[in-house]
Design a protein around this motif. Structure first.
Motif, PDB file in Angstrom:
ATOM      1  N   MET A 497       0.822  -1.215   0.000  1.00 33.24           N
ATOM      2  CA  MET A 497       0.000   0.000   0.000  1.00 33.24           C
ATOM      3  C   MET A 497       0.856   1.264   0.000  1.00 33.24           C
ATOM      4  N   SER A 498       1.959   1.250   0.734  1.00 29.97           N
ATOM      5  CA  SER A 498       2.790   2.452   0.860  1.00 29.97           C
ATOM      6  C   SER A 498       3.824   2.587  -0.254  1.00 29.97           C
ATOM      7  N   LEU A 499       3.953   1.575  -1.088  1.00 30.23           N
ATOM      8  CA  LEU A 499       4.938   1.625  -2.176  1.00 30.23           C
ATOM      9  C   LEU A 499       4.549   2.699  -3.196  1.00 30.23           C
ATOM     10  N   ARG A 500       5.437   3.659  -3.407  1.00 26.32           N
ATOM     11  CA  ARG A 500       5.236   4.747  -4.382  1.00 26.32           C
ATOM     12  C   ARG A 500       3.968   5.555  -4.111  1.00 26.32           C
ATOM     13  N   SER A 501       3.529   5.613  -2.859  1.00 22.65           N
ATOM     14  CA  SER A 501       2.303   6.340  -2.533  1.00 22.65           C
ATOM     15  C   SER A 501       2.467   7.067  -1.206  1.00 22.65           C
ATOM     16  N   PRO A 502       2.945   8.323  -1.220  1.00 26.58           N
ATOM     17  CA  PRO A 502       3.102   9.096   0.024  1.00 26.58           C
ATOM     18  C   PRO A 502       1.801   9.270   0.786  1.00 26.58           C
ATOM     19  N   THR A 503       0.700   9.424   0.044  1.00 28.82           N
ATOM     20  CA  THR A 503      -0.603   9.609   0.706  1.00 28.82           C
ATOM     21  C   THR A 503      -0.974   8.378   1.520  1.00 28.82           C
ATOM     22  N   ASN A 504      -0.820   7.204   0.902  1.00 30.63           N
ATOM     23  CA  ASN A 504      -1.121   5.963   1.625  1.00 30.63           C
ATOM     24  C   ASN A 504      -0.181   5.777   2.818  1.00 30.63           C
ATOM     25  N   ALA A 505       1.084   6.157   2.650  1.00 24.00           N
ATOM     26  CA  ALA A 505       2.050   6.021   3.740  1.00 24.00           C
ATOM     27  C   ALA A 505       1.635   6.862   4.943  1.00 24.00           C
ATOM     28  N   ASN A 506       1.219   8.091   4.705  1.00 21.72           N
ATOM     29  CA  ASN A 506       0.776   8.949   5.811  1.00 21.72           C
ATOM     30  C   ASN A 506      -0.484   8.398   6.469  1.00 21.72           C
ATOM     31  N   LEU A 507      -1.373   7.854   5.652  1.00 21.63           N
ATOM     32  CA  LEU A 507      -2.603   7.286   6.205  1.00 21.63           C
ATOM     33  C   LEU A 507      -2.294   6.075   7.087  1.00 21.63           C
ATOM     34  N   ILE A 508      -1.345   5.261   6.673  1.00 18.78           N
ATOM     35  CA  ILE A 508      -0.945   4.103   7.481  1.00 18.78           C
ATOM     36  C   ILE A 508      -0.354   4.559   8.811  1.00 18.78           C
ATOM     37  N   LEU A 509       0.475   5.597   8.776  1.00 17.68           N
ATOM     38  CA  LEU A 509       1.054   6.116  10.015  1.00 17.68           C
ATOM     39  C   LEU A 509      -0.021   6.706  10.922  1.00 17.68           C
ATOM     40  N   THR A 510      -1.034   7.324  10.324  1.00 18.12           N
ATOM     41  CA  THR A 510      -2.131   7.884  11.106  1.00 18.12           C
ATOM     42  C   THR A 510      -2.864   6.787  11.878  1.00 18.12           C
ATOM     43  N   HIS A 511      -2.957   5.611  11.264  1.00 20.52           N
ATOM     44  CA  HIS A 511      -3.629   4.480  11.919  1.00 20.52           C
ATOM     45  C   HIS A 511      -2.656   3.647  12.744  1.00 20.52           C
ATOM     46  N   HIS A 512      -1.486   4.212  13.070  1.00 18.74           N
ATOM     47  CA  HIS A 512      -0.487   3.551  13.915  1.00 18.74           C
ATOM     48  C   HIS A 512       0.048   2.272  13.271  1.00 18.74           C
ATOM     49  N   GLY A 513       0.193   2.303  11.955  1.00 18.62           N
ATOM     50  CA  GLY A 513       0.715   1.143  11.248  1.00 18.62           C
ATOM     51  C   GLY A 513       2.147   0.819  11.612  1.00 18.62           C
ATOM     52  N   SER A 514       2.950   1.846  11.871  1.00 17.34           N
ATOM     53  CA  SER A 514       4.353   1.593  12.231  1.00 17.34           C
ATOM     54  C   SER A 514       4.459   0.861  13.566  1.00 17.34           C
ATOM     55  N   THR A 515       3.560   1.185  14.494  1.00 11.12           N
ATOM     56  CA  THR A 515       3.541   0.472  15.776  1.00 11.12           C
ATOM     57  C   THR A 515       3.225  -1.000  15.573  1.00 11.12           C
ATOM     58  N   ALA A 516       2.251  -1.266  14.691  1.00 10.59           N
ATOM     59  CA  ALA A 516       1.875  -2.657  14.410  1.00 10.59           C
ATOM     60  C   ALA A 516       3.030  -3.414  13.764  1.00 10.59           C
ATOM     61  N   ILE A 517       3.722  -2.777  12.836  1.00  6.31           N
ATOM     62  CA  ILE A 517       4.850  -3.423  12.148  1.00  6.31           C
ATOM     63  C   ILE A 517       5.978  -3.719  13.137  1.00  6.31           C
ATOM     64  N   THR A 518       6.299  -2.733  13.967  1.00  9.85           N
ATOM     65  CA  THR A 518       7.363  -2.916  14.958  1.00  9.85           C
ATOM     66  C   THR A 518       7.040  -4.043  15.917  1.00  9.85           C
ATOM     67  N   SER A 519       5.793  -4.093  16.369  1.00 10.95           N
ATOM     68  CA  SER A 519       5.366  -5.143  17.290  1.00 10.95           C
ATOM     69  C   SER A 519       5.476  -6.517  16.641  1.00 10.95           C
ATOM     70  N   ALA A 520       5.075  -6.612  15.378  1.00 12.09           N
ATOM     71  CA  ALA A 520       5.145  -7.894  14.671  1.00 12.09           C
ATOM     72  C   ALA A 520       6.585  -8.371  14.541  1.00 12.09           C
ATOM     73  N   MET A 521       7.496  -7.467  14.214  1.00  8.05           N
ATOM     74  CA  MET A 521       8.898  -7.842  14.071  1.00  8.05           C
ATOM     75  C   MET A 521       9.521  -8.199  15.410  1.00  8.05           C
ATOM     76  N   ALA A 522       9.172  -7.455  16.455  1.00  8.79           N
ATOM     77  CA  ALA A 522       9.743  -7.720  17.776  1.00  8.79           C
ATOM     78  C   ALA A 522       9.294  -9.066  18.331  1.00  8.79           C
ATOM     79  N   GLN A 523       8.054  -9.455  18.032  1.00  8.63           N
ATOM     80  CA  GLN A 523       7.521 -10.710  18.543  1.00  8.63           C
ATOM     81  C   GLN A 523       7.967 -11.914  17.717  1.00  8.63           C
ATOM     82  N   ASN A 524       8.528 -11.697  16.532  1.00  6.67           N
ATOM     83  CA  ASN A 524       8.957 -12.790  15.664  1.00  6.67           C
ATOM     84  C   ASN A 524      10.393 -12.554  15.196  1.00  6.67           C
ATOM     85  N   PRO A 525      11.341 -12.507  16.127  1.00  7.43           N
ATOM     86  CA  PRO A 525      12.721 -12.139  15.777  1.00  7.43           C
ATOM     87  C   PRO A 525      13.426 -13.160  14.893  1.00  7.43           C
TER      88      PRO A 525
END
Length: 568
Positions: A497-525
């Protein structure tokens, strides 16, 4: 690895015992050491004696041939070999038609032998050794030959036995050569005709068809050569027409036969009261086979024909069979598999899982994706997401975080697992759909998909930990509700969704997408697919939105620490 016979082992043990004046246990140890060296099972040191004995026990009996235990084991061994020998006697194909005609008086004996072989290879504590005997005595070839038998009971038992053996022993799959016979069974329309005439004998024919589809799916799973063999196979055997010789001229191939079954069993059900269930099960098996054929899961192969297979099915017209609107027409005709599986009155979830798995495997290029979108896949995805949102564990405030403390029944647990599996496959469908820029933007901004994906990734379940004190105070630990596969799909969706799309990237960050991604990576090292998709998502979120870099690094999610752990 070389194979040795039971007779050779027994003779060697007795010879060592007599020649070197050894005790029975010493003779066994000496023989295992010799054979281990010959078969390269170890380096012939004491440390490897146990491993060598374990490896040999999967091939032969390693007890003393004259001991009480050895005599009993060899009696069972001889009984199993006699079953295989008895089956060999029935393999006498007609020289013209290629069909094996088992005398009616011998059908019971033949079927009983097949069922005993299956039981032993499934349940015996020594099943690995019995499977080795089956392979060494050419039992697999005998069972494959019996697929061209004219008797339905023999064919049905052979299919069940082969399906079990192939499921439990991967190496057997590459030894399967009877794809022409298997495709011929799938092309037989006896089950359909009997269903439509409400014949009392249709149950046997339906069972044969289900078992044949199951066997084909097992054979093609994680075995690239078998996928190609199935697609190239021809329905040349006429099991129900004894006087017709096999012909390969206009015989349909594996893909045509599979599509024919999908189309046939989508027709308005006949009068048989239980045909709806039978036809839906067959449709589910057909979808599973399509998904297996179109999925690249054999990583031993340097290349895969999965994409070409999906394109071939697309050209042959599979999309309307799977996705042609999400409801049946006004006359009650079943318009597509998804229309059957996702109708409001439909009970059961297995057909839904199978249908979505097939859709996911087929969405390999933009033309196919747009065809499914035109057929209504986006509406179907939204429906699944809304229905499965109730699965997410919630706390008293309604926030997705912890699980309900009530204990569900076994039936509720099974249904929840199935719903969770359906959600995982649906996320895989969304991930493939996001290859289209327009579709991914619409999904990102529809106020349903993105919030639910983030909620799925961040939902946590609480479970009591074992007591750690004398007062039996129990602590609770939390973990992510979504499994690694679901998290991989979710991170992949956010990355697309965020590939080549700044608008989608900002929308994902607004919905705390980065927190979800970080949590997923931390729980599955240690889960590489999750880490890879998570890193791709983080990269895409900031590649065209450089102002977001400080926000992510300075957040309380410890993203920088997680990324350093991945890199290190």
């Amino acid at each position: 690895m070389s194979r040795i016979s039971q007779e050779y082992y027994d003779e060697t043990v007795l010879e060592n015992e007599e020649t070197f004046e050894l005790t029975p246990d010493e003779a066994i140890a000496e023989t295992i050491s010799q054979l281990a060296s010959q078969l390269q099972l170890g380096d012939n040191t004491n440390d490897n004696d146990g491993a060598a004995a374990a490896a040999l026990s999967d091939l032969i009996l390693i007890s003393h041939p004259h001991s009480e235990k050895g005599l009993m084991e060899r009696k069972r061994h001889d009984g199993f070999v006699s079953l295989l020998t008895r089956l060999d006697e029935f393999v006498q194909p007609n020289a013209i038609t290629g069909v094996i005609d088992v005398n009616e008086l011998n059908v019971g004996t033949c079927v009983d032998s097949i069922e005993q072989i299956q039981t032993v290879c499934e349940t015996s504590n020594e099943r690995e050794r019995y499977r080795s005997i089956l392979e060494r005595e050419m039992g697999l070839l005998t069972l494959q030959s019996l697929l061209s038998c004219s008797n339905e009971r023999v064919v049905s038992s052979s299919l069940a036995c082969l399906g079990s053996l192939m499921q439990n022993t991967f190496s057997f799959r590459e030894d399967f050569k009877a794809f022409d016979r298997l495709v011929s069974i799938l092309s037989d329309d006896t089950a359909t005709l009997q269903c439509r005439s409400n014949s009392p004998d249709y149950a046997t024919s339906v069972t044969i068809l289900k078992r044949a589809l199951t066997l084909a799916t097992v054979l093609c799973t994680k075995c690239e050569p078998n996928k190609n063999s199935f697609l190239r196979a021809k329905a040349v055997y006429q099991r129900t027409k004894m006087n017709t010789p096999p012909t390969s001229g206009d015989a349909p191939g594996g893909s045509a036969v599979l599509l024919q079954n999908l189309s046939t069993w989508l027709l308005t059900p006949p009068a048989a009261s239980n045909d709806n269930m039978a036809s839906d099960v067959i449709l589910g098996h057909c979808c599973n086979l399509v998904a297996s054929l179109c999925k690249y899961d054999d990583f031993r192969a340097e290349s895969s024909s999965a994409n070409e297979t999906a394109s071939m099915f697309y050209r042959a017209g599979i999309v309307p069979l799977l996705m042609n609107g999400n409801t049946n027409d006004d006359t009650g005709n079943r318009r597509s598999v998804c229309a059957v599986a996702f109708q409001d009155s439909y009970e059961g979830i297995e057909l839904q899982i199978s249908a979505m798995a097939a859709v996911r495997a087929l969405c390999v290029n933009d033309d196919i994706v747009q065809s499914f979108v035109a057929g209504g896949v986006l509406e179907l995805v939204a429906k699944v997401l809304k229905e499965t949102a109730s699965l997410l564990p919630t706390n008293e405030a309604g926030t997705v975080s912890t699980c309900d403390t009530s204990t569900p029944t076994a039936k509720q647990q099974e249904e929840a697992r199935s719903r969770k599996r359906l959600l995982s496959i649906t996320l895989g469908v969304i991930r493939n759909l996001c290859g289209n820029d327009t579709i991914k933007t619409n999904l990102c901004q529809d106020e349903i998909t993105l919030p639910l994906i983030v909620s799925t990734m961040t939902a946590r379940t609480a479970s009591p930990s074992p007591s750690t004190s004398a007062t039996n105070n129990k602590k609770t630990t939390t973990s992510l509700w979504a499994g690694p596969t679901m998290l991989e799909h979710s991170c992949g969706i956010l990355a697309a969704m965020s590939l080549r799309s700044p608008t989608n990237a900002n929308l994902i960050l607004t919905h705390h997408g980065s927190t979800a991604i970080t949590s997923a990576m931390a729980q599955n090292p240690h889960c590489v697919p999750v880490l890879r998709q998570g890193c791709l998502a983080i990269r895409n979120l900031v590649s065209r939105n450089k102002e977001n870099i400080p926000k992510l690094l300075d957040s309380s999610d410890n993203l920088e620490l997680v990324l350093r752990d991945v890199a290190g």
